[in-house]
Design a protein around this motif. Structure first.
Motif, PDB file in Angstrom:
ATOM      1  N   TRP A 158     -83.605 -28.552 -20.005  1.00 34.52           N
ATOM      2  CA  TRP A 158     -82.079 -27.373 -20.905  1.00 34.52           C
ATOM      3  C   TRP A 158     -81.110 -26.891 -19.411  1.00 34.52           C
ATOM      4  O   TRP A 158     -79.637 -26.614 -19.861  1.00 34.52           O
ATOM      5  N   LEU A 214     -77.395 -27.433 -19.489  1.00 33.07           N
ATOM      6  CA  LEU A 214     -76.583 -26.175 -19.750  1.00 33.07           C
ATOM      7  C   LEU A 214     -75.560 -26.150 -18.095  1.00 33.07           C
ATOM      8  O   LEU A 214     -73.523 -25.330 -18.239  1.00 33.07           O
ATOM      9  N   VAL A 215     -75.621 -26.390 -17.147  1.00 28.06           N
ATOM     10  CA  VAL A 215     -74.947 -26.239 -15.985  1.00 28.06           C
ATOM     11  C   VAL A 215     -73.618 -27.404 -16.174  1.00 28.06           C
ATOM     12  O   VAL A 215     -72.646 -26.835 -15.933  1.00 28.06           O
ATOM     13  N   LEU A 272     -71.255 -25.936 -18.138  1.00 24.90           N
ATOM     14  CA  LEU A 272     -70.388 -25.459 -17.586  1.00 24.90           C
ATOM     15  C   LEU A 272     -69.427 -25.656 -16.348  1.00 24.90           C
ATOM     16  O   LEU A 272     -68.024 -24.900 -16.907  1.00 24.90           O
ATOM     17  N   ALA A 273     -69.657 -26.580 -15.748  1.00 23.91           N
ATOM     18  CA  ALA A 273     -69.117 -27.161 -15.382  1.00 23.91           C
ATOM     19  C   ALA A 273     -68.025 -27.583 -15.882  1.00 23.91           C
ATOM     20  O   ALA A 273     -66.763 -27.382 -15.233  1.00 23.91           O
ATOM     21  N   VAL A 303     -65.359 -25.137 -17.012  1.00 25.34           N
ATOM     22  CA  VAL A 303     -64.477 -23.896 -16.173  1.00 25.34           C
ATOM     23  C   VAL A 303     -63.713 -25.047 -15.340  1.00 25.34           C
ATOM     24  O   VAL A 303     -62.850 -24.633 -15.556  1.00 25.34           O
ATOM     25  N   LEU A 335     -60.822 -25.543 -18.724  1.00 29.06           N
ATOM     26  CA  LEU A 335     -60.021 -24.470 -18.556  1.00 29.06           C
ATOM     27  C   LEU A 335     -58.709 -24.596 -18.224  1.00 29.06           C
ATOM     28  O   LEU A 335     -58.138 -23.585 -17.423  1.00 29.06           O
ATOM     29  N   LEU A 336     -59.838 -24.707 -16.398  1.00 32.50           N
ATOM     30  CA  LEU A 336     -58.570 -24.334 -15.619  1.00 32.50           C
ATOM     31  C   LEU A 336     -57.697 -25.197 -15.551  1.00 32.50           C
ATOM     32  O   LEU A 336     -56.134 -25.222 -14.675  1.00 32.50           O
ATOM     33  N   TRP A 354     -65.194 -16.260 -24.720  1.00 30.28           N
ATOM     34  CA  TRP A 354     -66.717 -16.969 -23.689  1.00 30.28           C
ATOM     35  C   TRP A 354     -67.405 -16.617 -24.215  1.00 30.28           C
ATOM     36  O   TRP A 354     -68.556 -17.136 -24.084  1.00 30.28           O
ATOM     37  N   LEU A 355     -67.820 -15.530 -24.112  1.00 30.13           N
ATOM     38  CA  LEU A 355     -69.026 -14.732 -24.448  1.00 30.13           C
ATOM     39  C   LEU A 355     -69.543 -14.810 -25.779  1.00 30.13           C
ATOM     40  O   LEU A 355     -70.563 -15.667 -26.074  1.00 30.13           O
ATOM     41  N   PHE A 396     -70.515 -19.205 -24.570  1.00 26.44           N
ATOM     42  CA  PHE A 396     -71.571 -19.377 -24.155  1.00 26.44           C
ATOM     43  C   PHE A 396     -72.424 -18.457 -24.318  1.00 26.44           C
ATOM     44  O   PHE A 396     -73.935 -19.185 -23.631  1.00 26.44           O
ATOM     45  N   PHE A 397     -72.433 -17.515 -24.013  1.00 32.10           N
ATOM     46  CA  PHE A 397     -73.746 -15.805 -24.548  1.00 32.10           C
ATOM     47  C   PHE A 397     -74.653 -16.582 -25.329  1.00 32.10           C
ATOM     48  O   PHE A 397     -75.768 -15.707 -26.359  1.00 32.10           O
ATOM     49  N   ILE A 402     -75.832 -20.410 -24.613  1.00 33.42           N
ATOM     50  CA  ILE A 402     -77.584 -20.501 -23.511  1.00 33.42           C
ATOM     51  C   ILE A 402     -78.528 -19.663 -23.845  1.00 33.42           C
ATOM     52  O   ILE A 402     -79.702 -20.682 -23.523  1.00 33.42           O
ATOM     53  N   PRO A 403     -78.725 -19.122 -25.363  1.00 33.99           N
ATOM     54  CA  PRO A 403     -80.613 -18.561 -25.555  1.00 33.99           C
ATOM     55  C   PRO A 403     -81.144 -19.931 -26.291  1.00 33.99           C
ATOM     56  O   PRO A 403     -82.040 -19.814 -26.734  1.00 33.99           O
TER      57      PRO A 403
END
Lengths: 575, 35
Positions: free
Chosen positions: A62, A66-67, A70-71, A74, A77-78, A500-501, A504-505, A508-509
């Motif tokens: 997991w 997630l990594v 998230l990668a 990001v 997004l950029l 964002w929060l 992803f926040f 993540i849990p």
């Protein structure tokens, strides 16, 4: 009016029928089985893995899942941020749109990355065609695929018998795009274009009106964008008026078709879940809770809007449905849709994480508007965003079996997996993140000068505009009480961070929960097992969602839409 | 360079993105350590 209600019922039946076929299809796709699209899509899929170096059979824990997720977020997004900033130096900009300011670029890039599609800009006067087609649409596919992948990971963990891994994010996201989102979007774009949704790369034509005035008509490559906007529960329209614009949503059929597109994948996923764990009734039990909540919300919104505005009734205006008028509260609504279809659209767009609008939510009656706010505050579970609805509903399912276990003294278990301390903590954390963000950000913005400068209206409705904004961005919906002026440094920053929060926040849990469940052995169901594939469980699930929501958000709602409703009924509304 | 007048704001916005990204990875690491 009766015909409208029949139209609503037919749309919902069509959604359930389509979901019945899409669910098993997605199960086959995500377990790597052959489907009818395989001869065409499979070579493309393998080509992607070869190009990117992804090993298809390499499973991830997991944390790695997630990594990877998230990668990708990001980097993409950029990519979009840069495109918006320098669009005036890039091709496909026939109207000469200038570079988007930094804070607005940040807000928009976060917004589309997180599947929110909150728009603090006017599409037709801000974005070049390249920004629309590449900067925005790439996220319409990717964010929807991310949501589906996360839901698939959780389902895989729940169904897993021995593995401690949850799948491979790159593979799940690729399959979601190539087998599910792209094929349906292509068909849907053609259907929408056939009905009059615009699709061109030419510059805006200039028309001469009957009064001989010159009028520039905004157009663009938008049928293709419209399809994934609804199917992927994104909601960000190319026009400021969104699906109220005739070039996005020309007629009654396209209105119902867009609602259909919004709902089919979320309901399909829940049937995929049932199929995956080998008991379709488990999926139906969860899906029934989603459907009942959605039907209830739709009914309330339609009834509130058809009842109309008591202030207008008091002033002697007729709001009764007749052969010459739709009746009801028509402020901010399209005549071609009326209050019933607008109410249905509101319920569908906020029950999912779409956030597109075919009418002004800000102009709904307080009760109609509250339906939207409440659905977003409940975490959008009826049926929720693509993927997000399923994984958040499964969080509530775990809380429900925990509460049921506490009530009757049984060890809670779900789909044969014991629910212990860690699972309950992770599930609770996901729910608490939502509540803390909505209430905390609303409180800060109700006090901070930058926040107070936003609302258009005074009093309760002004508070509702702020509450709506943070409910929408936390839940990654994207619709708005558009009286709020959001294109300020304060709101671009605060809403951007909230999106964002909120995404992803919360996720993540939930993936940590998936990781905890993945390695657990399955306990055979015994006489003490609480059955989770019954109507009783569906009822319990609905009860838990509503009680948790009411306990958390009732005080805030009382200060906003409830107070406004009471003031309106008493004829004391401040303006 | 487009929109030169916004460059300080670019740094602020990208800084906020960096903060959110790092916060997310720390959050993952924190939950991973939980028993």
């Amino acid at each position: 009016m009766v015909l409208d209600v029949i139209g609503v019922a037919i749309t919902f039946v069509a959604v359930f029928v389509a979901a019945w076929f899409i669910g098993p299809f997605m199960h086959r796709v995500f377990t790597g089985e052959r489907v009818f699209l395989s001869p065409v899509v499979r070579p493309v899929e393998r080509g992607f893995y070869w190009l990117s170096g992804v090993k298809e059979d390499q499973e991830q824990t997991w944390v790695r899942y997630l990594v990877a997720m998230l990668a990708i977020q990001v980097v993409s997004l950029l990519f979009s941020y840069v495109i918006f900033r320098v669009q005036d130096h890039l091709p496909l900009n026939p109207m000469g749109q200038v570079g988007v300011p930094a804070d607005l670029s940040f807000n928009t890039a976060v917004s589309f990355t997180t599947n929110t599609n909150w728009q603090n800009y006017t599409g037709e006067t801000t974005m070049s065609y390249l920004s629309q087609m590449l900067g925005l649409v790439i996220h319409n596919f990717l964010s929807a695929a991310t949501g589906i992948a996360l839901a698939v990971a959780l389902v895989r963990a729940i169904s897993s018998r021995t593995l401690k891994t949850v799948g491979n994010f790159y593979v799940d996201a690729t399959r979601a795009i190539l087998y599910v989102l792209l094929p349906i979007s292509i068909v849907a774009a053609l259907v929408l274009a056939s009905q009059g949704v615009v699709q061109t790369l030419k510059a805006y034509p200039v028309a001469t009106t009957l009064e001989h005035a010159s009028q520039t008509i905004a157009v663009g490559p938008f049928a293709s964008q419209e399809a994934i906007k609804d199917l992927g529960n994104n909601g960000g329209g190319p026009f400021n008026a969104n699906s109220a614009h005739p070039f996005e949503n020309p007629n009654g059929f396209t209105n119902q078709f867009e609602i259909f597109l919004e709902l089919i994948i979320p309901f399909g996923l829940v049937l995929m879940y049932g199929r995956w764990i080998g008991n379709i009734r488990q999926g139906i039990a969860v899906g029934a809770a989603m459907a009942l909540l959605l039907i209830g919300a739709t009914g309330i919104a339609m009834a509130a809007e058809q009842a109309g505005n008591p202030a207008l009734t008091a002033a002697g205006a007729s709001q009764v449905s007749s052969s010459t008028q739709a009746g009801g509260n028509m402020e901010g609504k399209e005549v071609r849709f009326g209050p019933i279809y607008s109410g249905e659209f509101l319920a569908a767009t906020t029950g999912t994480s779409t956030g597109s609008v075919d009418s002004s939510h800000d102009s709904f009656t307080p009760i109609g508007g509250m339906v939207a706010i409440v659905q977003m505050q409940l975490g959008e579970v009826d049926p929720g965003g693509v993927g997000a609805g399923l994984y958040f509903m499964l969080v509530f399912a775990i809380i429900s079996v925990f509460i049921a276990g506490l009530m009757v003294g049984r060890t809670p278990e779900y789909i044969g997996k014991k629910i212990e301390s860690k699972e309950v903590r992770m599930a609770s954390l996901a729910i608490l993140v939502d509540a803390a963000l909505i209430l905390g950000m609303t409180a800060i913005s109700s006090l901070a000068p930058g926040g107070k400068a936003g609302p258009l209206n005074p009093g309760a409705h002004g508070f509702s505009e702020i509450l709506y904004a943070f409910s929408s961005t936390t839940a990654n919906n994207g619709s708005a009480f558009a009286g709020l002026t959001g294109n300020t440094l304060y709101y671009n920053t605060m809403l951007g961070a909230t999106m964002w929060l909120g995404r992803f926040f919360e996720v993540i849990p939930i993936l940590a929960l998936a990781g905890a469940l993945a390695g657990k052995k399955v306990v055979p169901a015994g006489r003490g097992t609480f059955a989770t594939d019954t109507p009783l469980f569906t009822g319990l699930l609905i009860g838990v969602i509503l009680i948790v929501g009411a306990l958390t958000f009732f005080p805030a709602l009382a200060l906003g839409p409830i107070l406004e409703h009471l003031q309106l009924a008493a004829g004391q509304l401040a303006h | 360079v487009p929109n030169v007048r916004y460059m300080p704001l670019d740094i602020w916005m990208l800084g906020l993105l960096l903060l959110l990204t790092v916060g997310s990875f720390l959050y993952v690491a924190g939950l991973r350590r939980l028993p």
